[in-house]
Design an enzyme around this catalytic site. Structure first.
Site, PDB file in Angstrom:
ATOM      1  N   HIS A  49      18.286 -24.652  -8.304  1.00 24.77           N
ATOM      2  CA  HIS A  49      17.278 -23.731  -7.753  1.00 24.77           C
ATOM      3  C   HIS A  49      16.000 -23.741  -8.597  1.00 24.77           C
ATOM      4  CE1 HIS A  49      20.131 -21.961  -4.863  1.00 24.77           C
ATOM      5  NE2 HIS A  49      21.019 -22.101  -5.836  1.00 24.77           N
ATOM      6  N   ASN A 122      22.409 -17.955  -0.052  1.00 21.01           N
ATOM      7  CA  ASN A 122      21.733 -19.146   0.450  1.00 21.01           C
ATOM      8  C   ASN A 122      21.299 -18.924   1.890  1.00 21.01           C
ATOM      9  OD1 ASN A 122      21.888 -20.897  -1.830  1.00 21.01           O
ATOM     10  ND2 ASN A 122      24.011 -21.395  -1.338  1.00 21.01           N
TER      11      ASN A 122
END
Length: 488
Positions: A49, A122
């Site tokens: 990320h 997510n």
């Protein structure tokens, strides 16, 4: 294979849990060693990320009946709670294109009056693996080959073909949903199974869903590749520009609720991150709206230093035996302490907006008066903060079980039903794009890996396997056993 200290490893596939569905135990030295080492592989960029965008906003609860499930004040009808939402790609480096085929992180921080609540999910309701012991192995396949320093389809498909539990997420990733057109036009999910506790001390398992009000928009593979050459920061610029001109993005917030007793007998393991809860069994309940309405003033201070901890929940909330969640409860704060320091929670973007008091002291980059002249131990007789038993965690009873490394593939071998159902929900042209997207990478690897992976797709749905085989110029009869072709 051994640990770093040379201890031979007997099982590198399964975490140590209390029974097949129970939580992970602290004695799992291998899990913690792998995750601690994995979290420290790179400095200072996030290991996963790394490239992200974020904005401030507000969550408004609109459901008057949430007291049935929880005492958390954030869920009182009409309550408005400040939030901070960070979107991200997962596998790419900080300078990579944000239109890559990749899952998107959807990490929310709620600054509640009872402390911060971090919901780290997510843009997909499932994930590639269901045991955190395999997380570093999986992410290594999405990063660069240690020899060539290039992204490697061979590593990816080799791992996936040997990990059939990944099929559901692989099907999502290589569908149109794998390349969303910006962050505003995609859904978000808490993904894990969490819990809520009401005033009667009754526990309910819960899944969180955030449905975009802007409408779903995705790129095709060709459009996403083109966008990389036009604007590598398309998602960032789209989000920032929309908020800057007052076009505030919104999401409808929904939950699924499962009473505690039903988790014991439900035919799907409700704590398996590779599975969804069918909506027919556990319908969506609308609880509120999330709006993003303010851009960060300084990207580094607010976005790069933002730290989200799944362990941060408010009273009236809890966790579950979801193995991936259990691993993240330990791994995420450990990663933050390494990346931005032991006092990361004192940074303004991470600091609770309600009063707080702890006995934690010192450490690198300590902010504030460091506890002043007050005691740094408990119990003490000098008026320091004390425990309050009304906030004691609710005990959870698990069936008597043996602690051991349970083979998650032996106990739940249905990898094919849900990805097959997802494939059958797609339109024929979407199915064709899915197969073409898969072939673009799978077509580059050796045939033995192709054969294993296409057999998995075929078991999901014969048309799925046939479509991928055709897209890479292979005949399905050369790949799938004759008796299985006849059976289909």
């Amino acid at each position: 294979m051994t640990t770093d200290a040379g201890r031979p490893v007997g099982d590198n596939q399964n975490s140590i849990t209390v029974g097949n569905r129970g939580p992970i135990v602290f004695e799992d030295y291998l899990l913690f060693e792998k995750m601690a080492h994995f979290n420290r592989e790179r400095v200072p960029e996030r290991v996963v990320h790394a490239k992200g965008s974020a904005a401030h906003g507000t969550f408004t609860c609109t459901n008057p009946d949430m007291a049935k499930y929880t005492t958390a004040k954030v869920f009182e009808k009409g309550k408005k709670t400040p939030t901070f939402l960070r979107f991200s790609t997962v596998g790419g480096e900080k300078g990579s294109a944000d239109s890559e085929r990749d899952p998107r992180g959807f990490a929310l921080k709620f600054y509640t009056e009872e402390g911060n609540w971090d919901l780290v999910g997510n843009n997909t309701p499932v994930f590639f693996i269901r045991d955190p012991l395999k997380f570093s192995d999986f992410i290594h396949t999405q990063k660069r080959d240690p020899e060539t320093n290039l992204k490697s389809p061979k590593m990816m498909w080799d791992f996936w073909s040997l990990s059939p539990e990944s099929l559901h997420q692989v099907t999502i990733l290589f569908s149109d949903r794998g390349t969303p057109d910006g962050y505003r036009h995609m859904n978000g999910y808490g993904s894990h199974t969490f819990s809520l506790i009401n005033a009667k001390n009754e526990l309910f398992y819960v899944k969180y869903h955030f449905k975009t009000k802007q409408g779903i928009k995705n790129f095709t593979r060709e459009e996403a590749d083109h966008m990389k050459s036009v604007d590598m920061d398309h998602s960032q610029s789209d989000l920032f520009s929309a908020i800057e001109k007052g076009d505030f993005p919104k999401w409808t917030v929904q939950i699924q609720i499962m009473p505690e007793a039903e988790a014991e007998t439900y035919h799907i393991n409700p704590f398996d991150l590779t599975k969804i809860w069918p909506h027919a069994d556990y319908p969506m309940i609308e609880i509120g709206e999330l709006e993003l309405n303010r851009n960060p003033k300084n990207y580094f201070a607010e976005v790069e230093q933002a730290a989200f901890d799944p362990k941060n929940v408010a009273p009236g909330m809890g966790f579950s035996p979801d193995k991936m969640l259990q691993g993240r409860l330990i791994s995420y704060p450990d990663a933050h302490r390494y990346r931005i320091g032991v006092n990361y929670n004192l940074l303004p973007i991470n600091e609770a907006k309600c009063p707080y008091s702890t006995y934690n002291r010192d450490g690198s980059m300590r902010y504030g008066e460091n506890g002043g002249s007050g005691p740094n131990y408990e119990p003490n007789s000098f008026g320091g903060p004390t425990q309050d038993k009304k906030y004691l965690e609710r005990p959870v009873t698990y069936n008597t079980a043996t602690v051991g490394r349970y083979d998650h593939r032996e106990h739940d071998g249905d990898y094919y039903t849900q990805p097959g159902n997802l494939f059958r929900l797609m339109t024929p042209d979407a199915q064709e794009r899915l197969c073409g997207n898969i072939a673009a990478g799978l077509g580059q690897v050796e045939t033995r890996i192709q054969d294993l992976q296409i057999n998995h797709f075929y078991k999901c749905d014969p048309k799925y396997g046939e479509g991928v085989a055709k897209a890479i110029g292979r005949k399905i009869e050369e790949i799938v056993k004759k008796e299985e072709l006849v059976g289909a």
